[in-house]
Design a protein around this motif. Sequence first.
Motif, PDB file in Angstrom:
ATOM      1  N   SER A  18       0.836  -1.174  -0.149  1.00 52.36           N
ATOM      2  CA  SER A  18      -0.009  -0.224  -0.153  1.00 52.36           C
ATOM      3  C   SER A  18       1.096   1.413   0.054  1.00 52.36           C
ATOM      4  CB  SER A  18      -1.056  -0.111   1.360  1.00 52.36           C
ATOM      5  OG  SER A  18       0.048   0.253   2.387  1.00 52.36           O
ATOM      6  N   ARG A  19       0.134   1.996  -0.913  1.00 54.01           N
ATOM      7  CA  ARG A  19       1.096   3.774  -0.257  1.00 54.01           C
ATOM      8  C   ARG A  19       1.831   3.741   1.145  1.00 54.01           C
ATOM      9  NH1 ARG A  19       1.087   8.931   1.646  1.00 54.01           N
ATOM     10  NH2 ARG A  19       1.369  10.957  -0.790  1.00 54.01           N
ATOM     11  N   ASP A  20       0.645   3.727   2.202  1.00 52.41           N
ATOM     12  CA  ASP A  20       1.087   4.093   3.837  1.00 52.41           C
ATOM     13  C   ASP A  20       2.509   3.571   3.859  1.00 52.41           C
ATOM     14  OD1 ASP A  20      -1.376   5.980   3.821  1.00 52.41           O
ATOM     15  OD2 ASP A  20      -2.532   4.950   4.401  1.00 52.41           O
ATOM     16  N   VAL A  21       2.155   1.909   3.682  1.00 52.26           N
ATOM     17  CA  VAL A  21       3.855   0.915   3.945  1.00 52.26           C
ATOM     18  C   VAL A  21       4.797   1.251   2.992  1.00 52.26           C
ATOM     19  CG1 VAL A  21       4.593  -1.438   4.501  1.00 52.26           C
ATOM     20  CG2 VAL A  21       1.638  -0.604   5.250  1.00 52.26           C
ATOM     21  N   MET A  26       7.995   2.526   5.521  1.00 55.20           N
ATOM     22  CA  MET A  26       9.001   2.169   5.132  1.00 55.20           C
ATOM     23  C   MET A  26      10.579   3.031   4.550  1.00 55.20           C
ATOM     24  SD  MET A  26       7.916  -1.569   2.521  1.00 55.20           S
ATOM     25  CE  MET A  26       9.364  -1.446   1.986  1.00 55.20           C
ATOM     26  N   ALA A  27      10.003   3.537   3.406  1.00 60.25           N
ATOM     27  CA  ALA A  27      11.067   4.974   3.150  1.00 60.25           C
ATOM     28  C   ALA A  27      11.348   5.450   5.060  1.00 60.25           C
ATOM     29  CB  ALA A  27      10.592   5.797   2.446  1.00 60.25           C
ATOM     30  N   GLU A  28       9.994   6.210   5.431  1.00 61.53           N
ATOM     31  CA  GLU A  28      11.016   6.941   6.649  1.00 61.53           C
ATOM     32  C   GLU A  28      11.306   5.973   7.534  1.00 61.53           C
ATOM     33  OE1 GLU A  28       6.901   8.432   7.107  1.00 61.53           O
ATOM     34  OE2 GLU A  28       6.758  10.813   6.071  1.00 61.53           O
ATOM     35  N   GLY A  29      10.775   4.840   7.547  1.00 58.42           N
ATOM     36  CA  GLY A  29      11.331   4.601   8.811  1.00 58.42           C
ATOM     37  C   GLY A  29      12.902   3.766   8.299  1.00 58.42           C
ATOM     38  N   ALA A  89       7.528  12.761   1.592  1.00 58.18           N
ATOM     39  CA  ALA A  89       8.708  11.243   0.266  1.00 58.18           C
ATOM     40  C   ALA A  89       7.484  11.247  -0.774  1.00 58.18           C
ATOM     41  CB  ALA A  89       7.209  10.260   1.929  1.00 58.18           C
ATOM     42  N   ASP A  90       7.858  11.142  -1.346  1.00 54.75           N
ATOM     43  CA  ASP A  90       7.103  10.880  -2.951  1.00 54.75           C
ATOM     44  C   ASP A  90       6.596   9.707  -3.144  1.00 54.75           C
ATOM     45  OD1 ASP A  90       6.403  11.294  -5.872  1.00 54.75           O
ATOM     46  OD2 ASP A  90       8.967  10.916  -6.501  1.00 54.75           O
ATOM     47  N   HIS A  91       5.706   9.747  -3.151  1.00 54.18           N
ATOM     48  CA  HIS A  91       5.112   7.296  -3.780  1.00 54.18           C
ATOM     49  C   HIS A  91       4.782   7.585  -5.159  1.00 54.18           C
ATOM     50  CE1 HIS A  91       1.110   5.759  -4.360  1.00 54.18           C
ATOM     51  NE2 HIS A  91       1.979   4.443  -3.900  1.00 54.18           N
ATOM     52  N   ARG A  92       4.905   6.663  -5.700  1.00 57.65           N
ATOM     53  CA  ARG A  92       4.287   6.009  -7.156  1.00 57.65           C
ATOM     54  C   ARG A  92       3.604   4.469  -6.680  1.00 57.65           C
ATOM     55  NH1 ARG A  92       8.229   6.593 -11.830  1.00 57.65           N
ATOM     56  NH2 ARG A  92       8.151   8.866 -10.942  1.00 57.65           N
ATOM     57  N   GLU A  93       2.647   4.505  -7.722  1.00 58.96           N
ATOM     58  CA  GLU A  93       1.805   3.283  -7.940  1.00 58.96           C
ATOM     59  C   GLU A  93       2.199   2.566  -9.394  1.00 58.96           C
ATOM     60  OE1 GLU A  93      -2.528   1.759  -7.596  1.00 58.96           O
ATOM     61  OE2 GLU A  93      -2.478   2.996  -5.823  1.00 58.96           O
ATOM     62  N   ALA A  94       2.911   1.252  -9.208  1.00 60.48           N
ATOM     63  CA  ALA A  94       2.762   0.931 -10.646  1.00 60.48           C
ATOM     64  C   ALA A  94       1.659  -0.578 -11.083  1.00 60.48           C
ATOM     65  CB  ALA A  94       4.520   0.301 -11.003  1.00 60.48           C
ATOM     66  N   HIS A  95       1.047  -0.518 -12.004  1.00 63.19           N
ATOM     67  CA  HIS A  95       0.897  -1.953 -12.649  1.00 63.19           C
ATOM     68  C   HIS A  95       1.292  -2.321 -13.082  1.00 63.19           C
ATOM     69  CE1 HIS A  95      -2.724  -0.129  -9.703  1.00 63.19           C
ATOM     70  NE2 HIS A  95      -2.860   0.249  -9.676  1.00 63.19           N
ATOM     71  N   LEU A 117       1.203  -5.676  -9.043  1.00 62.45           N
ATOM     72  CA  LEU A 117       1.120  -3.953  -7.887  1.00 62.45           C
ATOM     73  C   LEU A 117       1.963  -3.649  -7.321  1.00 62.45           C
ATOM     74  CD1 LEU A 117      -0.192  -1.779  -6.573  1.00 62.45           C
ATOM     75  CD2 LEU A 117      -1.508  -3.482  -5.477  1.00 62.45           C
ATOM     76  N   VAL A 118       2.512  -2.749  -7.129  1.00 62.44           N
ATOM     77  CA  VAL A 118       4.019  -2.273  -6.433  1.00 62.44           C
ATOM     78  C   VAL A 118       3.601  -0.652  -6.057  1.00 62.44           C
ATOM     79  CG1 VAL A 118       6.774  -1.856  -7.383  1.00 62.44           C
ATOM     80  CG2 VAL A 118       5.186  -4.303  -8.083  1.00 62.44           C
ATOM     81  N   HIS A 119       3.838  -0.465  -4.962  1.00 62.24           N
ATOM     82  CA  HIS A 119       4.394   0.690  -4.624  1.00 62.24           C
ATOM     83  C   HIS A 119       5.027   0.910  -4.006  1.00 62.24           C
ATOM     84  CE1 HIS A 119       0.209   1.583  -3.161  1.00 62.24           C
ATOM     85  NE2 HIS A 119      -0.395   0.503  -3.666  1.00 62.24           N
ATOM     86  N   PHE A 120       5.962   2.194  -4.597  1.00 54.81           N
ATOM     87  CA  PHE A 120       7.140   3.322  -4.259  1.00 54.81           C
ATOM     88  C   PHE A 120       7.246   4.133  -3.183  1.00 54.81           C
ATOM     89  CE2 PHE A 120       6.784   0.544  -8.502  1.00 54.81           C
ATOM     90  CZ  PHE A 120       7.788  -0.296  -8.378  1.00 54.81           C
ATOM     91  N   ALA A 121       8.486   4.322  -2.734  1.00 60.16           N
ATOM     92  CA  ALA A 121       8.369   5.807  -2.248  1.00 60.16           C
ATOM     93  C   ALA A 121       9.990   6.230  -1.569  1.00 60.16           C
ATOM     94  CB  ALA A 121       7.841   5.004  -0.704  1.00 60.16           C
ATOM     95  N   CYS A 122       9.936   7.474  -1.935  1.00 60.86           N
ATOM     96  CA  CYS A 122      11.680   7.679  -1.738  1.00 60.86           C
ATOM     97  C   CYS A 122      11.121   9.050  -0.513  1.00 60.86           C
ATOM     98  CB  CYS A 122      11.539   8.577  -3.005  1.00 60.86           C
ATOM     99  SG  CYS A 122      13.798   8.621  -3.271  1.00 60.86           S
TER     100      CYS A 122
END
Length: 171
Positions: free
Chosen positions: A85-88, A92-95, A135-141, A123-128
């Motif tokens: 998910s986006r939130d996780v 993860m990036a913040e952690g 944090a920047d987020h991106r969702e890919a399918h 389905l993949v969620h990314f955060a930087c």
Amino acid sequence: MSETLASVPDAVEAAARRVLEAACAAERSIVTAESCTGGLLASLLTDVEGASHAFERGFVVYSEKAKCELLGIASDKIDRCGAVSRDVAVAMAEGALAYSHGDIAVAITGFAGPGAPGDEPGLVHFACAVRGGEADHREAHFGDIGRGPVRLACLGVALEMLERQLSPTAS
């Protein structure tokens, strides 16, 4: 050797080199937090000679328990939002930044292949995240294209996000 490691495209290797060169130039260090890629990005970043000081560390947090124990993510957040998910991804990036000395972190969590009923393969969620920034987020399918191809596609997205954050014009 897995099909993934044997087939990293030249363009992805070139992107890794650009990211590390940009991190060196900016005197910033990179941290990775990887779930479905299982450390593949960290491995790729450590393959580039002469830029080892730009990579601070990598967290492979494939299980939900590992995400909680190594990155400080509350288990109720995973229960509420789902590990993919986006939130996780953002947590993860913040952690990864909180539990390292790095300056910029990228996180990857997703379904590389078929999983439990209701899971969307690809389905993949990314955060930087940059220390002290949003944090920047991106969702890919990526679709049901197979584990190896999904993991390779993840490398490209994660490197693009890192490169954008390391750009001199990034805010």
